[in-house]
Design an enzyme around this catalytic site. Structure first.
Site, PDB file in Angstrom:
ATOM      1  N   GLU A   1       0.823  -1.211   0.000  1.00  0.00           N
ATOM      2  CA  GLU A   1       0.000   0.000   0.000  1.00  0.00           C
ATOM      3  C   GLU A   1       0.856   1.259   0.000  1.00  0.00           C
ATOM      4  O   GLU A   1       0.546   2.233  -0.691  1.00  0.00           O
ATOM      5  CB  GLU A   1      -0.947   0.015   1.219  1.00  0.00           C
ATOM      6  CG  GLU A   1      -1.998  -1.081   1.225  1.00  0.00           C
ATOM      7  CD  GLU A   1      -3.125  -0.864   0.215  1.00  0.00           C
ATOM      8  OE1 GLU A   1      -3.124   0.166  -0.485  1.00  0.00           O
ATOM      9  OE2 GLU A   1      -4.002  -1.745   0.126  1.00  0.00           O
TER      10      GLU A   1
ATOM     11  N   ARG B   1       0.602   3.806  -3.160  1.00  0.00           N
ATOM     12  CA  ARG B   1      -0.017   5.099  -2.853  1.00  0.00           C
ATOM     13  C   ARG B   1       1.017   6.198  -2.654  1.00  0.00           C
ATOM     14  O   ARG B   1       0.900   7.287  -3.208  1.00  0.00           O
ATOM     15  CB  ARG B   1      -0.891   5.001  -1.595  1.00  0.00           C
ATOM     16  CG  ARG B   1      -2.022   4.000  -1.728  1.00  0.00           C
ATOM     17  CD  ARG B   1      -3.004   4.131  -0.576  1.00  0.00           C
ATOM     18  NE  ARG B   1      -3.801   2.923  -0.408  1.00  0.00           N
ATOM     19  CZ  ARG B   1      -5.033   2.891   0.081  1.00  0.00           C
ATOM     20  NH1 ARG B   1      -5.632   4.010   0.434  1.00  0.00           N
ATOM     21  NH2 ARG B   1      -5.686   1.749   0.216  1.00  0.00           N
TER      22      ARG B   1
ATOM     23  N   ASP C   1      -4.845  -9.731  -8.372  1.00  0.00           N
ATOM     24  CA  ASP C   1      -5.114  -8.763  -9.440  1.00  0.00           C
ATOM     25  C   ASP C   1      -3.919  -8.015 -10.038  1.00  0.00           C
ATOM     26  O   ASP C   1      -3.551  -8.222 -11.202  1.00  0.00           O
ATOM     27  CB  ASP C   1      -6.181  -7.752  -8.987  1.00  0.00           C
ATOM     28  CG  ASP C   1      -5.917  -7.155  -7.598  1.00  0.00           C
ATOM     29  OD1 ASP C   1      -4.827  -7.348  -7.058  1.00  0.00           O
ATOM     30  OD2 ASP C   1      -6.825  -6.488  -7.056  1.00  0.00           O
TER      31      ASP C   1
ATOM     32  N   GLU D   1     -12.581   0.403  -9.816  1.00  0.00           N
ATOM     33  CA  GLU D   1     -12.194  -0.560 -10.858  1.00  0.00           C
ATOM     34  C   GLU D   1     -13.137  -0.585 -12.062  1.00  0.00           C
ATOM     35  O   GLU D   1     -12.697  -0.739 -13.208  1.00  0.00           O
ATOM     36  CB  GLU D   1     -12.082  -1.969 -10.261  1.00  0.00           C
ATOM     37  CG  GLU D   1     -10.926  -2.149  -9.303  1.00  0.00           C
ATOM     38  CD  GLU D   1     -11.163  -1.558  -7.925  1.00  0.00           C
ATOM     39  OE1 GLU D   1     -10.172  -1.292  -7.197  1.00  0.00           O
ATOM     40  OE2 GLU D   1     -12.346  -1.341  -7.559  1.00  0.00           O
TER      41      GLU D   1
ATOM     42  N   THR E   1      -1.140   0.877 -10.220  1.00  0.00           N
ATOM     43  CA  THR E   1      -2.419   0.291  -9.824  1.00  0.00           C
ATOM     44  C   THR E   1      -3.221   1.208  -8.901  1.00  0.00           C
ATOM     45  O   THR E   1      -4.356   0.895  -8.560  1.00  0.00           O
ATOM     46  CB  THR E   1      -2.204  -1.103  -9.185  1.00  0.00           C
ATOM     47  OG1 THR E   1      -3.448  -1.821  -9.190  1.00  0.00           O
ATOM     48  CG2 THR E   1      -1.666  -0.995  -7.768  1.00  0.00           C
TER      49      THR E   1
END
Length: 631
Positions: free
Chosen positions: A256, A260, A389, A523, A609
């Protein structure tokens, strides 16, 4: 962090007086103990008549042997001074020492008296000032200047204005929603990771540890920039420059924080050219590197930013690392090596790739769990949704980001997609194409909201696919987009659930209560945007506008935007969280959907992503061209 005590005289008149007295009493106790200790130590000092020498300095204790005729005694090549004239010096030393201790005591007492005259707030302010000085000194030591690197050719960072007034009006509405989300975070959650828009206060989750790292600020920067919200961008930059500190005792998610924070900082750097973002990204990356100190080099899921100690999530298959976490570092780490000239980041992610290439894959599928100690797969679960994913996404994007030179990544992507199509992709009785989940030899006919990104991935990877199958993959992307739109359309709020089934008569609908929530996820909109870019079919803009209106109607509150707990209920309850990815991804993809294609064109930019755009690195200006994977 507990709220500060209210020590105002009106509400607690006795409280402050008690606090003052007790503070002074404790301070005096400490001082008297210190003085007693010092005087005691002084009176128990060794007596000079029993010892040859008492000297605070070390000069003259040992001197090389030159001559033994002057009253000295030869000891192993060194002289110990003769003692004739030393007695007088000893007494002087003792007197000097007594005077020094006495003066130190008097000084300490004077300082203590001065301190006791000050208020509690003044003392706290002084302590904070001293702490800040230490932190600044440490920061100076930490920050090495980075080598100058040529910026890639950056195209389309502030354009995209649509000519059609209707489209322009919709785009402006999305910009207004961004401003509403940002302004409320600015007012009620500033510096916190996220916002609770109903309680109007800061919010954080365990992925960011226990510290205020301003996740929303870092995540939102590039969205603010491309929307032309430059005053807000500067506010964010100023906070990052002054307050974003990674030397905190905090355990964070490596994945994360990478997507981010490092992704967000790198994108902000490339868009704005402001060095502070590059410097902060590199500082943070250095704090993540200890997570790779495992027997296999597969990183831990979490790392303590201060101590460098790593561990995995307790719930993950027998202490395993997760495919989507250790497999979603490549884009950011390649850019870190490019910007710093240090291959360590690139080598870390290439080591992971090499290890995965050597492993057997059941049915050609990558399981979601890998043990970092043994290098063996955990449970044989495979998913293109959560836990899997973005691993597949980053194989494709590694190839795109390398200007299509990293053919090894493209081959891994193609092999993986073939296995997914063979084992996981099915058509429902009602004709909806969905991607199921493989669990211990059995296909679960359920698809998560997270899996809906795959429609966009198939479209993005269509060009360059094997056996002239570009048309097939573009069509597959369109079918996934249609299925995910149905999951929205079959709810009361026209917002999609977290997961939906394809069992019996139930299709594209959530069955379990704990899968009926919508937490502002991007998404589905991400797939609409990719499909729009590749086909310009107006239905994708229509679907995107439906989602925009539903979010504005059901998720907007006066203090920002909140997720909802049940998309099938006409009067839903809020979860009271404004996710940082709502500003980073959901609103960015909506804005791009209603912008012209010359804003962040896909030939020049690859989105990580978390929707942070990073430029394609052409071989001519990278330090990686010597690497076989990039030849």
């Amino acid at each position: 962090r507990l709220p500060p005590l209210n020590l105002g005289t009106s509400s607690f008149p006795h409280h402050r007086a008690t606090l003052r007295l007790s503070e002074k009493f404790i301070l005096l106790l400490i001082l008297s103990a210190f003085i007693t200790l010092c005087f005691g130590a002084f009176f128990f000092l060794p007596d000079s008549s029993k010892h040859k020498r008492f000297d605070l300095g070390l000069e003259d204790v040992l001197i090389p042997h030159v001559d033994t005729s002057k009253g000295g005694k030869n000891l192993g090549g060194f002289l110990i001074h003769g003692q004739g004239h030393d007695e007088h010096r000893h007494r002087e030393e003792e007197e000097r020492l007594r005077n020094k201790i006495r003066a130190d005591h008097e000084k300490a007492l004077e300082e203590a008296k001065e301190k006791l005259k000050k208020s509690r707030d003044e003392i706290q302010a002084e302590i904070q000032t001293e702490k800040n000085k230490v932190v600044q000194e440490l920061k100076k030591k930490d920050s090495k200047p980075l080598p100058p690197v040529p910026l890639p050719n950056l195209i389309g960072i502030n354009s995209g204005e649509p000519a059609d007034p209707d489209i322009r009006e919709k785009r402006n509405k999305i910009k207004e929603m961004m401003k509403h989300a940002w302004d409320n975070y600015r007012q009620y959650g500033w510096g916190h990771n996220e916002l609770k828009p109903i309680a109007r206060k800061g919010h954080s989750t365990n992925i960011f540890g226990n510290s205020q790292m301003g996740a929303t600020i870092v995540d939102a920067l590039d969205t603010l920039y491309i929307m032309g919200l430059h005053d807000e961008f500067r506010e964010g930059q100023e906070w990052i420059d002054k307050n974003l500190d990674f030397s905190v005792n905090s355990e964070v998610s490596v994945f994360e924080v990478n997507i981010r924070f490092i992704g967000g900082l790198l994108a902000a750097y490339y868009l704005s050219g402001q060095e502070v973002f590059k410097i902060k990204a590199v500082q943070l990356a250095g704090k993540l590197l200890p997570a790779f100190n495992t027997p296999t080099g597969i990183p831990w899921a979490m790392v303590n930013l201060k101590s460098g100690v790593g561990r995995n999530w307790g719930w993950a298959s027998a202490g395993s690392s997760i495919l989507a976490e250790f497999g979603t570092l490549h884009m950011e780490f390649v850019h870190l090596s490019y910007l710093t000239g240090d291959p360590v980041y690139y080598n870390k992610v290439m080591h992971i790739r090499k290890l995965l290439q050597k492993m057997d894959r059941p049915n050609g599928l990558y399981p979601n769990y890998l043990n970092p100690r043994t290098g063996r797969w955990g449970q044989h679960h495979t998913s293109v949704g959560g836990l899997g994913d973005s691993f597949y996404e980053y194989l494709l994007k590694a190839w795109l980001m390398s200007d299509k030179m990293d053919t090894e990544a493209r081959k891994m992507y193609d092999d993986a997609i073939e296995a997914i199509e063979k084992h996981l992709i099915r058509k429902s009785n009602g004709g909806l194409t969905f991607i199921g989940e493989w669990k211990n030899g059995h296909l679960e006919r359920k698809m998560g909201h997270l899996t809906c990104f795959a429609g966009g991935m198939f479209a993005l990877g269509a060009d360059g696919s094997r056996d002239d199958k570009a048309g097939h993959y573009l069509q597959l992307g369109a079918e996934i987009a249609h299925t995910c739109h149905e999951s929205y359309d079959r709810t009361t709020l026209k917002l999609g659930p977290e997961a939906f089934k394809f069992d019996g008569g139930v299709e594209a609908v959530a069955v379990r209560q704990n899968e009926k929530y919508y937490i502002l996820r991007p998404e589905v909109i991400e797939t609409y945007w990719y499909m729009w870019r590749f086909t310009h079919d107006p239905k994708y803009r229509q679907w995107g506008w439906e989602a925009t209106q539903a979010i504005d109607k059901y998720c907007r509150v006066s203090g920002g935007f909140s997720g909802v707990k049940d998309v099938y209920s006409s009067s839903p309850t809020y979860d009271d969280v404004q996710q940082s990815f709502f500003l980073a991804e959901t609103l960015k993809y909506l804005y791009l959907l209603f912008s012209n294609d010359d804003l962040l064109p896909l030939d020049n930019w690859v989105f990580n992503t978390e929707a942070h755009p990073l430029p394609v690195l052409h071989l001519a200006n990278t330090t990686l061209s010597g690497n076989p994977a990039y030849r």
